[in-house]
Design a protein around this motif. Structure first.
Motif, PDB file in Angstrom:
ATOM      1  N   LEU A   1       6.515  42.628 -70.909  1.00 26.69           N
ATOM      2  CA  LEU A   1       5.808  43.023 -72.127  1.00 26.69           C
ATOM      3  C   LEU A   1       4.483  42.283 -72.289  1.00 26.69           C
ATOM      4  CD1 LEU A   1       8.636  43.445 -74.805  1.00 26.69           C
ATOM      5  CD2 LEU A   1       7.390  45.198 -73.548  1.00 26.69           C
ATOM      6  N   PHE A   2       4.432  41.045 -71.851  1.00 24.96           N
ATOM      7  CA  PHE A   2       3.200  40.278 -71.977  1.00 24.96           C
ATOM      8  C   PHE A   2       2.068  40.913 -71.157  1.00 24.96           C
ATOM      9  CE2 PHE A   2       0.329  36.870 -70.573  1.00 24.96           C
ATOM     10  CZ  PHE A   2      -0.081  36.390 -71.807  1.00 24.96           C
ATOM     11  N   ARG A   3       2.347  41.259 -69.898  1.00 19.93           N
ATOM     12  CA  ARG A   3       1.326  41.875 -69.039  1.00 19.93           C
ATOM     13  C   ARG A   3       0.931  43.259 -69.550  1.00 19.93           C
ATOM     14  NH1 ARG A   3       3.630  40.142 -63.158  1.00 19.93           N
ATOM     15  NH2 ARG A   3       2.991  37.967 -63.278  1.00 19.93           N
ATOM     16  N   ILE A   4       1.882  44.009 -70.012  1.00 16.41           N
ATOM     17  CA  ILE A   4       1.562  45.334 -70.556  1.00 16.41           C
ATOM     18  C   ILE A   4       0.707  45.173 -71.809  1.00 16.41           C
ATOM     19  CG2 ILE A   4       2.531  47.460 -71.538  1.00 16.41           C
ATOM     20  CD1 ILE A   4       5.055  46.887 -69.780  1.00 16.41           C
ATOM     21  N   GLY A   5       1.037  44.203 -72.626  1.00 16.50           N
ATOM     22  CA  GLY A   5       0.245  43.928 -73.829  1.00 16.50           C
ATOM     23  C   GLY A   5      -1.189  43.546 -73.483  1.00 16.50           C
ATOM     24  N   LEU A   6      -1.374  42.721 -72.435  1.00 14.94           N
ATOM     25  CA  LEU A   6      -2.729  42.358 -71.992  1.00 14.94           C
ATOM     26  C   LEU A   6      -3.505  43.589 -71.548  1.00 14.94           C
ATOM     27  CD1 LEU A   6      -2.203  39.081 -69.909  1.00 14.94           C
ATOM     28  CD2 LEU A   6      -3.319  39.300 -72.135  1.00 14.94           C
ATOM     29  N   LYS A   7      -2.812  44.484 -70.857  1.00 19.67           N
ATOM     30  CA  LYS A   7      -3.464  45.685 -70.341  1.00 19.67           C
ATOM     31  C   LYS A   7      -4.004  46.549 -71.478  1.00 19.67           C
ATOM     32  CE  LYS A   7      -2.583  49.285 -66.978  1.00 19.67           C
ATOM     33  NZ  LYS A   7      -1.624  49.786 -65.994  1.00 19.67           N
ATOM     34  N   TYR A   8      -3.303  46.597 -72.585  1.00 23.64           N
ATOM     35  CA  TYR A   8      -3.716  47.445 -73.715  1.00 23.64           C
ATOM     36  C   TYR A   8      -4.251  46.635 -74.898  1.00 23.64           C
ATOM     37  CZ  TYR A   8      -1.617  51.051 -70.954  1.00 23.64           C
ATOM     38  OH  TYR A   8      -1.326  51.909 -69.930  1.00 23.64           O
ATOM     39  N   ASN A   9      -4.559  45.351 -74.649  1.00 22.32           N
ATOM     40  CA  ASN A   9      -5.185  44.493 -75.651  1.00 22.32           C
ATOM     41  C   ASN A   9      -4.358  44.374 -76.933  1.00 22.32           C
ATOM     42  OD1 ASN A   9      -7.177  42.735 -76.452  1.00 22.32           O
ATOM     43  ND2 ASN A   9      -8.480  44.338 -77.303  1.00 22.32           N
ATOM     44  N   MET A  10      -3.096  44.055 -76.756  1.00 19.09           N
ATOM     45  CA  MET A  10      -2.222  43.848 -77.915  1.00 19.09           C
ATOM     46  C   MET A  10      -1.148  42.831 -77.560  1.00 19.09           C
ATOM     47  SD  MET A  10      -0.067  47.389 -78.047  1.00 19.09           S
ATOM     48  CE  MET A  10      -1.546  48.267 -78.333  1.00 19.09           C
ATOM     49  N   SER A  11      -0.474  42.337 -78.557  1.00 18.81           N
ATOM     50  CA  SER A  11       0.541  41.307 -78.320  1.00 18.81           C
ATOM     51  C   SER A  11       1.841  41.953 -77.831  1.00 18.81           C
ATOM     52  CB  SER A  11       0.801  40.516 -79.597  1.00 18.81           C
ATOM     53  OG  SER A  11       1.440  41.342 -80.554  1.00 18.81           O
ATOM     54  N   TRP A  12       2.607  41.135 -77.095  1.00 21.00           N
ATOM     55  CA  TRP A  12       3.893  41.631 -76.617  1.00 21.00           C
ATOM     56  C   TRP A  12       4.850  41.836 -77.782  1.00 21.00           C
ATOM     57  CZ3 TRP A  12       8.246  38.805 -77.614  1.00 21.00           C
ATOM     58  CH2 TRP A  12       8.082  37.460 -77.936  1.00 21.00           C
ATOM     59  N   GLU A  13       4.629  41.051 -78.873  1.00 22.61           N
ATOM     60  CA  GLU A  13       5.487  41.193 -80.048  1.00 22.61           C
ATOM     61  C   GLU A  13       5.322  42.583 -80.675  1.00 22.61           C
ATOM     62  OE1 GLU A  13       3.325  38.523 -79.797  1.00 22.61           O
ATOM     63  OE2 GLU A  13       4.507  36.697 -80.019  1.00 22.61           O
ATOM     64  N   LYS A  14       4.073  43.059 -80.724  1.00 23.29           N
ATOM     65  CA  LYS A  14       3.804  44.374 -81.295  1.00 23.29           C
ATOM     66  C   LYS A  14       4.453  45.473 -80.442  1.00 23.29           C
ATOM     67  CE  LYS A  14       0.042  46.970 -83.369  1.00 23.29           C
ATOM     68  NZ  LYS A  14      -1.388  47.007 -83.650  1.00 23.29           N
ATOM     69  N   LEU A  15       4.389  45.321 -79.110  1.00 23.90           N
ATOM     70  CA  LEU A  15       5.037  46.287 -78.216  1.00 23.90           C
ATOM     71  C   LEU A  15       6.553  46.276 -78.404  1.00 23.90           C
ATOM     72  CD1 LEU A  15       3.115  45.797 -74.855  1.00 23.90           C
ATOM     73  CD2 LEU A  15       3.226  47.876 -76.206  1.00 23.90           C
ATOM     74  N   ALA A  16       7.124  45.077 -78.509  1.00 24.45           N
ATOM     75  CA  ALA A  16       8.580  44.965 -78.688  1.00 24.45           C
ATOM     76  C   ALA A  16       9.004  45.579 -80.013  1.00 24.45           C
ATOM     77  CB  ALA A  16       9.006  43.498 -78.621  1.00 24.45           C
ATOM     78  N   GLU A  17       8.234  45.330 -81.069  1.00 29.62           N
ATOM     79  CA  GLU A  17       8.562  45.873 -82.391  1.00 29.62           C
ATOM     80  C   GLU A  17       8.465  47.403 -82.397  1.00 29.62           C
ATOM     81  OE1 GLU A  17       6.436  45.897 -86.737  1.00 29.62           O
ATOM     82  OE2 GLU A  17       6.401  44.005 -85.606  1.00 29.62           O
ATOM     83  N   GLU A  18       7.404  47.949 -81.820  1.00 28.42           N
ATOM     84  CA  GLU A  18       7.190  49.406 -81.800  1.00 28.42           C
ATOM     85  C   GLU A  18       8.271  50.130 -81.012  1.00 28.42           C
ATOM     86  OE1 GLU A  18       5.311  52.979 -82.627  1.00 28.42           O
ATOM     87  OE2 GLU A  18       4.757  51.025 -83.422  1.00 28.42           O
TER      88      GLU A  18
END
Length: 121
Positions: free
Chosen positions: A84-101
């Motif tokens: 999630l951290f690397r994916i978040g970097l790719k789309y300029n967002m936090s891994w927490e936001k990806l996990a929550e969504e």
């Protein structure tokens, strides 16, 4: 005594004659170099007509180069080695936001081919 006198005579001869090499006088003559400059005829160039355009004072706008970011797609398919951290970097967002969504309770567990929703900003 005779030997002593001969020895003294030999020493005086040696002392009188110098073993130092004699300096040779070398005469140097100055070298004069003559530089010949040939005159070339002057080339007359035709002047182009000068065109003066009327300008007005306008404010110059400087646009800074802003790196382009990828448009966030609505979904992303996880590949082997992703987190999630690397994916978040790719789309300029936090891994927490990806996990929550994506309702991911353990962010360390995502699987390859899993489709994640990428939130828009």
């Amino acid at each position: 005594m005779k030997k002593l006198l001969i020895l003294l005579a030999a020493l005086s001869l040696v002392a009188c004659s110098s073993n130092e090499p004699k300096e040779e006088k070398v005469e140097t003559t100055p070298v004069v170099t003559e530089v010949v400059v040939e005159e070339t005829p002057a080339v007359v160039e035709e002047e182009a007509p000068v065109v003066v355009e009327e300008t007005t004072m306008e404010e110059e706008v400087i646009v800074e180069d802003v790196p382009m970011t990828e448009e966030a797609p609505t979904s992303y398919t996880v590949v082997e080695g992703d987190n999630l951290f690397r994916i978040g970097l790719k789309y300029n967002m936090s891994w927490e936001k990806l996990a929550e969504e994506n309702n991911i309770s353990n962010p360390d567990v995502i699987e390859a081919s899993q489709v994640l929703t990428i939130p828009t900003k």
